[in-house]
Design a protein around this motif. Structure first.
Motif, PDB file in Angstrom:
ATOM      1  N   TRP A  92     -19.122  14.483  -2.664  1.00 14.21           N
ATOM      2  CA  TRP A  92     -20.564  14.755  -2.523  1.00 14.21           C
ATOM      3  C   TRP A  92     -21.371  14.105  -3.643  1.00 14.21           C
ATOM      4  O   TRP A  92     -22.403  13.477  -3.401  1.00 14.21           O
ATOM      5  CB  TRP A  92     -20.767  16.271  -2.512  1.00 14.21           C
ATOM      6  CG  TRP A  92     -22.196  16.706  -2.471  1.00 14.21           C
ATOM      7  CD1 TRP A  92     -23.201  16.152  -1.742  1.00 14.21           C
ATOM      8  CD2 TRP A  92     -22.786  17.786  -3.196  1.00 14.21           C
ATOM      9  NE1 TRP A  92     -24.382  16.824  -1.965  1.00 14.21           N
ATOM     10  CE2 TRP A  92     -24.152  17.835  -2.858  1.00 14.21           C
ATOM     11  CE3 TRP A  92     -22.272  18.727  -4.093  1.00 14.21           C
ATOM     12  CZ2 TRP A  92     -25.014  18.783  -3.397  1.00 14.21           C
ATOM     13  CZ3 TRP A  92     -23.139  19.668  -4.611  1.00 14.21           C
ATOM     14  CH2 TRP A  92     -24.497  19.694  -4.274  1.00 14.21           C
ATOM     15  N   HIS A 126     -23.332   7.222   1.477  1.00 15.15           N
ATOM     16  CA  HIS A 126     -22.632   7.422   2.751  1.00 15.15           C
ATOM     17  C   HIS A 126     -23.213   8.643   3.455  1.00 15.15           C
ATOM     18  O   HIS A 126     -23.294   9.725   2.869  1.00 15.15           O
ATOM     19  CB  HIS A 126     -21.138   7.619   2.484  1.00 15.15           C
ATOM     20  CG  HIS A 126     -20.261   7.325   3.664  1.00 15.15           C
ATOM     21  ND1 HIS A 126     -20.388   7.979   4.876  1.00 15.15           N
ATOM     22  CD2 HIS A 126     -19.239   6.445   3.836  1.00 15.15           C
ATOM     23  CE1 HIS A 126     -19.483   7.527   5.722  1.00 15.15           C
ATOM     24  NE2 HIS A 126     -18.771   6.594   5.113  1.00 15.15           N
ATOM     25  N   ASP A 127     -23.605   8.476   4.731  1.00 17.93           N
ATOM     26  CA  ASP A 127     -24.216   9.571   5.487  1.00 17.93           C
ATOM     27  C   ASP A 127     -23.287  10.770   5.626  1.00 17.93           C
ATOM     28  O   ASP A 127     -23.731  11.918   5.611  1.00 17.93           O
ATOM     29  CB  ASP A 127     -24.627   9.087   6.890  1.00 17.93           C
ATOM     30  CG  ASP A 127     -25.790   8.113   6.837  1.00 17.93           C
ATOM     31  OD1 ASP A 127     -26.510   8.115   5.824  1.00 17.93           O
ATOM     32  OD2 ASP A 127     -25.967   7.347   7.802  1.00 17.93           O
ATOM     33  N   LYS A 128     -21.991  10.519   5.753  1.00 15.50           N
ATOM     34  CA  LYS A 128     -21.039  11.603   5.962  1.00 15.50           C
ATOM     35  C   LYS A 128     -20.791  12.426   4.704  1.00 15.50           C
ATOM     36  O   LYS A 128     -20.173  13.490   4.775  1.00 15.50           O
ATOM     37  CB  LYS A 128     -19.711  11.046   6.471  1.00 15.50           C
ATOM     38  CG  LYS A 128     -19.802  10.429   7.857  1.00 15.50           C
ATOM     39  CD  LYS A 128     -18.443   9.937   8.313  1.00 15.50           C
ATOM     40  CE  LYS A 128     -18.542   9.304   9.701  1.00 15.50           C
ATOM     41  NZ  LYS A 128     -17.224   8.803  10.160  1.00 15.50           N
ATOM     42  N   ARG A 155     -23.499  13.049   2.541  1.00 12.55           N
ATOM     43  CA  ARG A 155     -24.851  13.278   2.042  1.00 12.55           C
ATOM     44  C   ARG A 155     -25.074  14.712   1.574  1.00 12.55           C
ATOM     45  O   ARG A 155     -25.769  14.962   0.599  1.00 12.55           O
ATOM     46  CB  ARG A 155     -25.856  12.900   3.133  1.00 12.55           C
ATOM     47  CG  ARG A 155     -27.292  12.765   2.690  1.00 12.55           C
ATOM     48  CD  ARG A 155     -27.489  11.698   1.601  1.00 12.55           C
ATOM     49  NE  ARG A 155     -26.897  10.419   1.899  1.00 12.55           N
ATOM     50  CZ  ARG A 155     -27.497   9.439   2.585  1.00 12.55           C
ATOM     51  NH1 ARG A 155     -28.698   9.650   3.096  1.00 12.55           N
ATOM     52  NH2 ARG A 155     -26.890   8.292   2.763  1.00 12.55           N
ATOM     53  N   LYS A 215     -21.574  18.467   5.124  1.00 13.63           N
ATOM     54  CA  LYS A 215     -21.112  17.248   5.798  1.00 13.63           C
ATOM     55  C   LYS A 215     -19.817  16.729   5.180  1.00 13.63           C
ATOM     56  O   LYS A 215     -18.946  16.209   5.886  1.00 13.63           O
ATOM     57  CB  LYS A 215     -22.192  16.165   5.727  1.00 13.63           C
ATOM     58  CG  LYS A 215     -23.385  16.399   6.642  1.00 13.63           C
ATOM     59  CD  LYS A 215     -24.355  15.224   6.589  1.00 13.63           C
ATOM     60  CE  LYS A 215     -25.526  15.433   7.539  1.00 13.63           C
ATOM     61  NZ  LYS A 215     -26.468  14.293   7.499  1.00 13.63           N
ATOM     62  N   GLU A 246     -16.899  18.755   6.518  1.00 13.03           N
ATOM     63  CA  GLU A 246     -16.613  18.376   7.911  1.00 13.03           C
ATOM     64  C   GLU A 246     -15.934  17.015   7.983  1.00 13.03           C
ATOM     65  O   GLU A 246     -14.992  16.807   8.758  1.00 13.03           O
ATOM     66  CB  GLU A 246     -17.906  18.367   8.723  1.00 13.03           C
ATOM     67  CG  GLU A 246     -18.538  19.750   8.884  1.00 13.03           C
ATOM     68  CD  GLU A 246     -19.967  19.673   9.373  1.00 13.03           C
ATOM     69  OE1 GLU A 246     -20.459  18.550   9.603  1.00 13.03           O
ATOM     70  OE2 GLU A 246     -20.610  20.736   9.522  1.00 13.03           O
ATOM     71  N   CYS A 247     -16.415  16.072   7.166  1.00 10.30           N
ATOM     72  CA  CYS A 247     -15.842  14.716   7.176  1.00 10.30           C
ATOM     73  C   CYS A 247     -14.388  14.737   6.713  1.00 10.30           C
ATOM     74  O   CYS A 247     -13.515  14.132   7.343  1.00 10.30           O
ATOM     75  CB  CYS A 247     -16.676  13.796   6.283  1.00 10.30           C
ATOM     76  SG  CYS A 247     -16.012  12.128   6.116  1.00 10.30           S
ATOM     77  N   SER A 274     -12.096  16.216   9.246  1.00 10.01           N
ATOM     78  CA  SER A 274     -11.835  15.248  10.325  1.00 10.01           C
ATOM     79  C   SER A 274     -10.804  14.217   9.887  1.00 10.01           C
ATOM     80  O   SER A 274      -9.929  13.827  10.668  1.00 10.01           O
ATOM     81  CB  SER A 274     -13.137  14.553  10.729  1.00 10.01           C
ATOM     82  OG  SER A 274     -14.074  15.471  11.232  1.00 10.01           O
ATOM     83  N   ASP A 323     -11.809   9.310  13.035  1.00 12.11           N
ATOM     84  CA  ASP A 323     -12.897   8.485  12.481  1.00 12.11           C
ATOM     85  C   ASP A 323     -12.559   7.889  11.121  1.00 12.11           C
ATOM     86  O   ASP A 323     -13.426   7.717  10.264  1.00 12.11           O
ATOM     87  CB  ASP A 323     -14.168   9.328  12.366  1.00 12.11           C
ATOM     88  CG  ASP A 323     -15.409   8.500  12.671  1.00 12.11           C
ATOM     89  OD1 ASP A 323     -15.257   7.425  13.263  1.00 12.11           O
ATOM     90  OD2 ASP A 323     -16.512   8.941  12.316  1.00 12.11           O
ATOM     91  N   THR A 373     -15.224   5.582   8.523  1.00  7.23           N
ATOM     92  CA  THR A 373     -15.517   6.114   7.187  1.00  7.23           C
ATOM     93  C   THR A 373     -15.254   5.063   6.122  1.00  7.23           C
ATOM     94  O   THR A 373     -16.045   4.906   5.178  1.00  7.23           O
ATOM     95  CB  THR A 373     -14.657   7.360   6.916  1.00  7.23           C
ATOM     96  OG1 THR A 373     -14.856   8.302   7.971  1.00  7.23           O
ATOM     97  CG2 THR A 373     -15.035   8.001   5.592  1.00  7.23           C
ATOM     98  N   LYS A 384     -18.020   2.079   6.348  1.00  9.51           N
ATOM     99  CA  LYS A 384     -19.389   2.386   5.935  1.00  9.51           C
ATOM    100  C   LYS A 384     -19.653   2.013   4.479  1.00  9.51           C
ATOM    101  O   LYS A 384     -20.791   1.758   4.089  1.00  9.51           O
ATOM    102  CB  LYS A 384     -19.645   3.879   6.143  1.00  9.51           C
ATOM    103  CG  LYS A 384     -21.084   4.309   5.950  1.00  9.51           C
ATOM    104  CD  LYS A 384     -21.935   3.965   7.142  1.00  9.51           C
ATOM    105  CE  LYS A 384     -23.340   4.548   7.027  1.00  9.51           C
ATOM    106  NZ  LYS A 384     -24.189   4.207   8.163  1.00  9.51           N
TER     107      LYS A 384
END
Length: 532
Positions: free
Chosen positions: A414, A421-423, A425, A429, A432-433, A436, A442, A446, A449
């Protein structure tokens, strides 16, 4: 000559006492065995009908039917709200296309003014534009106006060229109102972009959700409190535009449906009442069983201490507390609360759709999970339940340790990768990223990006992602699976060897009486826990 007679009498009394105590121990052992029998065995032992089993089967059917009924109604409500929000974006945002939220932005002063005037014109001419049943809100017969409010710093003098600024951080708000029939000729509206934080446009529209008529449900009236936000807090030259929608649902003031007997669907109301009655009965029966288990646990504890001078372990005492009954009690409580709320919604006294769906959805999930208990009556299925129960303490301890490493990676990602990186942010998030990534989802996207970012951040991101994936996929998950597998093998071995794994089970195993033997009929009046 009297001495042998006295000795014989004492021996006889002692033998009789021992025989009596042995009989009471056997009766208590038989009582314990009966307590841990499944419903089918209890029926064979005493002819006791499995009312709870039959009631749970009935509950599965009626609760699932109730959830499906409410789910269709809830889906129509949520879909109606979402489609109206999309309608408002297309109506009030100039040139809006179905794009990802957050991408709609303005970059020039002219565009900002054009969009604000575009929204006002659309609101004034709404009745001639919309294909939906939208109308203005009216208070005392007068349509409520649209409000344009600009939020800005109280005072500021900013000169980037000279690298100077003077700013008063206190925030002021200035609003103007435009009525539906008003013209824009005399409207005086200007923005100071150097001080501007945001422009918020507020309007309220009303509509009726007519699609519920097809499902024999009285339509609701909706108030859409719409806020269109021009966000300039960053002062980066990019003003982000978004539409927010706060919905109020209530019963329409006057209505008439051809062929309808009233606003309350009495067959559906009767069905919900049956669900509540069934769950209340189940709640009472399961609560009684839990109380009986607690009482028997105390009796066993006193007995074991009196006869064997041993302390009953905590795990043995917890075997008297049937976790499935606790699960059913929670499920019944949620179902009763959700059904009462559902009746209020259908009667148009309440509109808490989300709360009701959570209560009924969770209750239905627990009811179906409870089916596993009845599969456990078969030995081949029971091994899953035994494995889950035996592995649970070790799994919790293992997850607590793994969570420390996981949280460390979350905070690190973070702080370091969040700006790039949006994931990553926000902290939610990041969690969750990373979850995953543990499941292999994904991964390439990742990694990809971060390719165009600074070299140092790019290098750190590679080290961060490679170590996280290697650690959690190849080590943590493997250890987790090994933990479950080891417990499974232990349970399987104990079942094959029929080894009692606790003092309680070893004590009960000494009772050889089968359910069909008829010996359990004498235990209708339980003996005293103190055994004299």
């Amino acid at each position: 000559s009297s001495s042998p007679i006295v000795c014989i009498s004492i021996h006889v009394i002692f033998a009789h006492t021992q025989n009596l105590e042995s009989k009471m121990v056997e009766e208590f052992r038989r009582r314990l065995k009966y307590f841990f029998m499944n419903p089918c065995e209890k029926y064979k032992a005493r002819g006791r009908k499995p009312w709870k089993l039959m009631l749970q089967i009935l509950k599965i059917a009626i609760i699932t039917a109730q959830l499906v009924s409410f789910g269709l109604s809830n889906e129509m409500m949520v879909t109606f709200k979402d489609e109206n929000l999309m309608t408002f974006r297309h109506l009030f945002l100039k040139g809006y296309k179905d794009q990802r939220q957050g991408n709609y932005a303005l970059y020039t002063k002219t565009d900002v003014y054009d969009h604000i005037y575009f929204i006002i014109n659309r609101y004034i001419n709404l009745q001639n534009l919309t294909v939906g049943n939208l109308a203005y809100e009216k208070l005392k017969g007068v349509s409520t106006p649209l409000s344009v409010c600009q939020v800005f710093y109280r005072n500021s003098c900013i000169d980037p060229g000279n690298e100077t600024f003077n700013i008063d951080p206190h925030i002021d708000e200035d609003c103007i109102s435009i009525h539906p029939m008003q013209t824009l000729d005399n409207m005086n509206f200007s923005l100071d972009f150097k001080r501007l934080l945001s422009v918020n446009i507020y309007l309220t529209l009303k509509t009726i959700n007519l699609q519920t008529v097809r499902h024999h449900e009285l339509p609701d009236c909706y108030d859409f409190h719409i806020t269109i936000i021009f966000d300039n807090h960053a002062h980066s030259g990019k003003i982000k535009v978004d539409v927010e929608n706060n919905v109020t649902i209530y019963e329409c003031r006057d209505w008439n449906i051809e062929g309808s007997s009233g606003k309350i669907d009495y067959p559906l109301l009767l069905f919900d009442s049956v669900v509540i009655l069934a769950c209340f009965t189940s709640l009472i029966l399961c609560t009684r069983s839990v109380i009986n288990g607690v009482q028997l646990q105390f009796e066993f504890n006193i007995f074991f201490h009196a006869y064997y001078k041993k302390v009953v372990s905590w795990s043995d005492r917890m075997e008297f507390i049937n976790g499935w009954y606790i699960l059913i009690i929670v499920s019944d409580t949620l179902t009763i609360a959700g059904s009462a709320l559902k009746i209020g919604i259908q009667s148009k006294f309440l509109t808490n759709y989300d709360v009701c769906s959570i209560l009924l959805g969770t209750a239905t999930m627990l009811v179906w999970i409870g089916v596993i208990r009845y599969l456990g009556f078969f030995k081949k299925y029971n091994i899953l339940i035994l494995t889950l129960r035996a592995a649970f303490p070790n799994v919790i301890r293992f997850c607590c340790c793994a969570a420390m490493i996981y949280l460390g990676y979350c905070f690190c990602g973070w702080i370091v990768l969040g700006p790039y990186h949006d994931k990553f942010r926000t902290l939610d998030k990041v969690t969750e990223c990373l979850f995953s990534l543990i499941n292999g989802d994904d991964m390439y996207a990742t990694f990809l990006k971060m390719r165009d970012k600074s070299y140092m951040v790019w290098l750190f991101s590679r080290l961060y992602l490679y170590t996280f994936i290697s650690l959690f996929i190849y080590m943590v998950l493997s250890l987790f699976i090994a933990l479950i597998t080891d417990t499974y093998e232990t349970i399987k071995h104990n079942q094959q060897e029929k080894v009692p794994v606790s003092q309680l089970q070893a004590f009960i195993a000494e009772c050889r009486d089968q359910p069909e033997s008829g010996r359990y009929q004498i235990d209708k009046e339980p003996p005293s826990c103190c055994f004299g």
